[in-house]
Motif scaffolding. Structure first.
Motif: not given
Length: 336
Positions: A136-152
């Protein structure tokens, strides 16, 4: 509008689909064809891109899934809940996690499986084929949100709150996908003899997932207990360039489709006037590197592969000819 009160209480093979955009109605359609009862939940009575699927066995419910009382009522009696919700880009920071919490809450209270549609933004700019265990290596704000979503979602699974399966797809290709590179603007420009636009390098390999396979993949996950607790890359044909796919579709339509790269400054200028376009700009990196999706895990587990690209193109071209009144291309055989 909230009209979840007095919903049917029976739990006999009721499937609840959250979201009536580009994928939710397709999931509902497949479930109805299998003889299931389907409740389609949407925020308002107008859902952009939602095909008409008014059929016996289908009910519609309207309300805000972030209202947990509504979420519980809207999913009551479900055996499977499909989270196909996706707010506009510029509302992700405000809405993405709250609507996911609503879906988790509803499925948990119903004792239902939850199948959630996801994208690939959490992987960032890949340096090889994207697999379910890729960093998981997001390079966008939306990618970082998707990492949070997966964890949730996976945290809820680990706690035993709800059984969750996540299905990930790349950018959509198909008929009636207005919020994609293959939406209205593509056909408007192609029919006018103008070059269609690509947000990055049109000759870079880029995986596109056929929307009919997205829907079928989510339904497959909902049917299989062994899918729960895992992330799955939905069936996707091997990546070819955007230019190659556009030319395939052009040939099927009898059009000479040219593809040009949309300059970054155009996206930046558009973002000054449009919050949505401002958010689009940061995702253009996906067309500047090979964007390849590995779906081997899904194929091995469930025994089917993506629709062949030739058939995808033939089906989309047939739809486009009807919608845009395009004469059938001479000498182009139908897919068999």
């Amino acid at each position: 509008m909230n009209n979840a009160a007095h919903l049917d209480a029976s739990s006999s093979r009721l499937h609840v689909v959250l979201g009536a955009g580009q994928i939710g109605p397709r999931v509902a359609d497949l479930l109805l064809a299998q003889g299931h009862r389907v409740r389609l939940v949407q925020r308002t009575r107008r859902a952009q891109g939602a095909p008409s699927i008014e059929r016996p066995g289908l009910t519609r419910v309207y309300g805000n899934i972030t209202d947990l009382a509504f979420a519980e009522e809207a999913t009551r009696g479900a055996s499977v809940v499909y989270d196909c919700m996706n707010p506009p880009y510029h509302l992700w920071a405000e809405q993405l996690l709250p609507i996911a919490r609503g879906a988790l809450h509803g499925a948990s209270k119903a004792g239902a499986r939850l199948v959630a549609l996801d994208c690939l933004y959490m992987y960032g700019a890949p340096d090889g084929p994207m697999r379910e265990d890729s960093p998981r290596a997001p390079c966008s704000k939306k990618g970082a949100l998707r990492v949070e979503l997966e964890a949730l979602r996976l945290s809820a699974q680990r706690r035993g709150d709800v059984r969750v399966a996540i299905g990930r797809a790349s950018d959509f290709f198909g008929r009636d996908v207005p919020l994609s590179a293959w939406g209205e603007r593509f056909y408007t420009r192609a029919l006018a003899g103008k070059a269609v636009e690509c947000m990055g390098d049109p000759d870079m390999p880029h995986a596109y997932t056929y929307v009919e396979d997205v829907a079928r993949g989510l339904v497959t996950l909902g049917e299989r207990e062994e899918a729960m607790g895992h992330i799955w890359h939905l069936p996707t044909e091997p990546a070819e360039s955007t230019r190659a796919l556009a030319r395939r579709l052009g040939r099927a339509l009898g059009l000479d489709v040219k593809v040009s790269r949309l300059p970054r400054f155009v996206l930046r200028v558009a973002g000054v006037f449009s919050p949505f376009m401002r958010e689009v700009a940061e995702m253009a990196y996906q067309w500047d590197v090979p964007y390849v999706l590995d779906d081997a895990r899904f194929r091995a587990a469930f025994g089917w592969s993506a629709t062949p690209v030739e058939r995808q193109v033939a089906e989309v071209a047939a739809w486009a000819r009807r919608k845009y009144n395009i004469a059938a291309a001479s000498g182009v055989p139908a897919y068999r």
